[in-house]
Design a protein around this motif. Structure first.
Motif, PDB file in Angstrom:
ATOM      1  N   MET A  71       0.839  -1.175   0.000  1.00 39.32           N
ATOM      2  CA  MET A  71       0.000   0.000   0.000  1.00 39.32           C
ATOM      3  C   MET A  71       0.888   1.243   0.000  1.00 39.32           C
ATOM      4  O   MET A  71       1.908   1.278   0.675  1.00 39.32           O
ATOM      5  CB  MET A  71      -0.899  -0.047   1.232  1.00 39.32           C
ATOM      6  N   GLU A  72       0.495   2.238  -0.742  1.00 40.95           N
ATOM      7  CA  GLU A  72       1.273   3.471  -0.862  1.00 40.95           C
ATOM      8  C   GLU A  72       0.788   4.532   0.139  1.00 40.95           C
ATOM      9  O   GLU A  72      -0.369   4.521   0.546  1.00 40.95           O
ATOM     10  CB  GLU A  72       1.163   4.030  -2.282  1.00 40.95           C
ATOM     11  N   THR A  73       1.671   5.449   0.476  1.00 46.21           N
ATOM     12  CA  THR A  73       1.316   6.503   1.432  1.00 46.21           C
ATOM     13  C   THR A  73       0.132   7.336   0.942  1.00 46.21           C
ATOM     14  O   THR A  73      -0.728   7.713   1.728  1.00 46.21           O
ATOM     15  CB  THR A  73       2.518   7.421   1.734  1.00 46.21           C
ATOM     16  N   GLU A  74       0.084   7.603  -0.354  1.00 44.75           N
ATOM     17  CA  GLU A  74      -1.012   8.405  -0.903  1.00 44.75           C
ATOM     18  C   GLU A  74      -2.351   7.685  -0.772  1.00 44.75           C
ATOM     19  O   GLU A  74      -3.384   8.324  -0.591  1.00 44.75           O
ATOM     20  CB  GLU A  74      -0.736   8.784  -2.359  1.00 44.75           C
ATOM     21  N   ALA A  75      -2.341   6.359  -0.873  1.00 44.55           N
ATOM     22  CA  ALA A  75      -3.580   5.585  -0.714  1.00 44.55           C
ATOM     23  C   ALA A  75      -4.074   5.656   0.728  1.00 44.55           C
ATOM     24  O   ALA A  75      -5.282   5.803   0.974  1.00 44.55           O
ATOM     25  CB  ALA A  75      -3.359   4.136  -1.133  1.00 44.55           C
ATOM     26  N   VAL A  76      -3.164   5.576   1.681  1.00 40.74           N
ATOM     27  CA  VAL A  76      -3.530   5.684   3.095  1.00 40.74           C
ATOM     28  C   VAL A  76      -4.081   7.090   3.355  1.00 40.74           C
ATOM     29  O   VAL A  76      -5.123   7.258   3.996  1.00 40.74           O
ATOM     30  CB  VAL A  76      -2.334   5.386   4.024  1.00 40.74           C
ATOM     31  N   LYS A  77      -3.406   8.096   2.837  1.00 41.48           N
ATOM     32  CA  LYS A  77      -3.854   9.477   2.999  1.00 41.48           C
ATOM     33  C   LYS A  77      -5.248   9.665   2.407  1.00 41.48           C
ATOM     34  O   LYS A  77      -6.115  10.301   3.029  1.00 41.48           O
ATOM     35  CB  LYS A  77      -2.867  10.439   2.343  1.00 41.48           C
ATOM     36  N   LEU A 121      -7.637   7.449   2.020  1.00 42.31           N
ATOM     37  CA  LEU A 121      -8.634   6.794   2.864  1.00 42.31           C
ATOM     38  C   LEU A 121      -8.996   7.654   4.070  1.00 42.31           C
ATOM     39  O   LEU A 121     -10.173   7.823   4.403  1.00 42.31           O
ATOM     40  CB  LEU A 121      -8.122   5.433   3.337  1.00 42.31           C
ATOM     41  N   ILE A 122      -7.986   8.202   4.712  1.00 47.40           N
ATOM     42  CA  ILE A 122      -8.231   9.051   5.876  1.00 47.40           C
ATOM     43  C   ILE A 122      -8.967  10.317   5.444  1.00 47.40           C
ATOM     44  O   ILE A 122      -9.933  10.733   6.085  1.00 47.40           O
ATOM     45  CB  ILE A 122      -6.918   9.387   6.610  1.00 47.40           C
ATOM     46  N   GLN A 123      -8.544  10.897   4.332  1.00 47.02           N
ATOM     47  CA  GLN A 123      -9.174  12.127   3.826  1.00 47.02           C
ATOM     48  C   GLN A 123     -10.638  11.888   3.489  1.00 47.02           C
ATOM     49  O   GLN A 123     -11.491  12.734   3.766  1.00 47.02           O
ATOM     50  CB  GLN A 123      -8.432  12.627   2.582  1.00 47.02           C
ATOM     51  N   GLN A 124     -10.934  10.742   2.935  1.00 46.21           N
ATOM     52  CA  GLN A 124     -12.311  10.405   2.577  1.00 46.21           C
ATOM     53  C   GLN A 124     -13.187  10.338   3.835  1.00 46.21           C
ATOM     54  O   GLN A 124     -14.325  10.795   3.832  1.00 46.21           O
ATOM     55  CB  GLN A 124     -12.355   9.069   1.843  1.00 46.21           C
ATOM     56  N   GLY A 125     -12.654   9.783   4.895  1.00 47.05           N
ATOM     57  CA  GLY A 125     -13.403   9.655   6.131  1.00 47.05           C
ATOM     58  C   GLY A 125     -13.394  10.893   7.002  1.00 47.05           C
ATOM     59  O   GLY A 125     -14.237  11.043   7.885  1.00 47.05           O
ATOM     60  N   MET A 126     -12.428  11.777   6.742  1.00 46.00           N
ATOM     61  CA  MET A 126     -12.292  12.995   7.545  1.00 46.00           C
ATOM     62  C   MET A 126     -12.049  14.195   6.621  1.00 46.00           C
ATOM     63  O   MET A 126     -10.959  14.771   6.608  1.00 46.00           O
ATOM     64  CB  MET A 126     -11.145  12.853   8.548  1.00 46.00           C
ATOM     65  N   THR A 169      -0.759  14.168   6.816  1.00 45.91           N
ATOM     66  CA  THR A 169       0.553  13.809   6.295  1.00 45.91           C
ATOM     67  C   THR A 169       0.776  12.341   6.636  1.00 45.91           C
ATOM     68  O   THR A 169       0.590  11.935   7.783  1.00 45.91           O
ATOM     69  CB  THR A 169       1.665  14.659   6.938  1.00 45.91           C
ATOM     70  N   VAL A 170       1.147  11.553   5.627  1.00 43.33           N
ATOM     71  CA  VAL A 170       1.394  10.128   5.852  1.00 43.33           C
ATOM     72  C   VAL A 170       2.783   9.784   5.339  1.00 43.33           C
ATOM     73  O   VAL A 170       3.160  10.155   4.226  1.00 43.33           O
ATOM     74  CB  VAL A 170       0.335   9.242   5.140  1.00 43.33           C
ATOM     75  N   THR A 171       3.539   9.067   6.164  1.00 40.99           N
ATOM     76  CA  THR A 171       4.832   8.530   5.757  1.00 40.99           C
ATOM     77  C   THR A 171       4.799   7.036   6.024  1.00 40.99           C
ATOM     78  O   THR A 171       4.007   6.560   6.836  1.00 40.99           O
ATOM     79  CB  THR A 171       5.988   9.175   6.541  1.00 40.99           C
ATOM     80  N   GLY A 172       5.662   6.293   5.335  1.00 42.10           N
ATOM     81  CA  GLY A 172       5.696   4.860   5.587  1.00 42.10           C
ATOM     82  C   GLY A 172       6.498   4.097   4.568  1.00 42.10           C
ATOM     83  O   GLY A 172       7.022   4.662   3.611  1.00 42.10           O
ATOM     84  N   ASP A 173       6.538   2.781   4.789  1.00 43.04           N
ATOM     85  CA  ASP A 173       7.369   1.911   3.960  1.00 43.04           C
ATOM     86  C   ASP A 173       6.571   0.873   3.171  1.00 43.04           C
ATOM     87  O   ASP A 173       7.139  -0.083   2.659  1.00 43.04           O
ATOM     88  CB  ASP A 173       8.406   1.202   4.839  1.00 43.04           C
ATOM     89  N   GLY A 174       5.265   1.030   3.087  1.00 43.27           N
ATOM     90  CA  GLY A 174       4.453   0.070   2.349  1.00 43.27           C
ATOM     91  C   GLY A 174       3.653  -0.856   3.241  1.00 43.27           C
ATOM     92  O   GLY A 174       2.648  -1.411   2.821  1.00 43.27           O
ATOM     93  N   ARG A 175       4.072  -1.039   4.476  1.00 39.36           N
ATOM     94  CA  ARG A 175       3.347  -1.875   5.442  1.00 39.36           C
ATOM     95  C   ARG A 175       3.133  -1.146   6.761  1.00 39.36           C
ATOM     96  O   ARG A 175       2.133  -1.338   7.413  1.00 39.36           O
ATOM     97  CB  ARG A 175       4.110  -3.173   5.730  1.00 39.36           C
ATOM     98  N   HIS A 176       4.098  -0.340   7.149  1.00 40.03           N
ATOM     99  CA  HIS A 176       4.035   0.406   8.412  1.00 40.03           C
ATOM    100  C   HIS A 176       3.991   1.891   8.080  1.00 40.03           C
ATOM    101  O   HIS A 176       4.859   2.379   7.346  1.00 40.03           O
ATOM    102  CB  HIS A 176       5.258   0.099   9.272  1.00 40.03           C
TER     103      HIS A 176
END
Length: 76
Positions: free
Chosen positions: A1-7, A9-14, A20-27
């Motif tokens: 999963m990419e950081t932009e995808a996580v961002k 999802l959060i943006q959609q719900g909030m 701001t999201v950082t990460g390595d694909g799993r964490h």
């Protein structure tokens, strides 16, 4: 999963939150600033964010998410 995808999802719900999201694909680590956090406890804030990525956590697409949740006043 990419950081932009996580961002996203959060943006959609909030909507309206500054995220701001950082990460390595799993964490990942998310820093969220939102007026929705006003008057909420730390646990309530984390539950709000986790609800936006619940399906990804459950399916293990997203393995770990560290959350820092602030009101706009706290973020100053």
């Amino acid at each position: 999963m990419e950081t932009e995808a996580v961002k996203a999802l959060i943006q959609q719900g909030m909507p309206g939150a500054d995220i701001t999201v950082t990460g390595d694909g799993r964490h990942f680590e998310a820093v969220i600033v939102s007026p929705e956090f006003e008057g909420k406890s730390l646990i309530q804030r984390h539950k709000m964010v986790m609800a936006t990525v619940h399906d990804e956590i459950t399916s293990d697409t997203l393995h770990a998410l560290s959350i820092k949740a602030y009101t706009p006043e706290q973020a100053k």
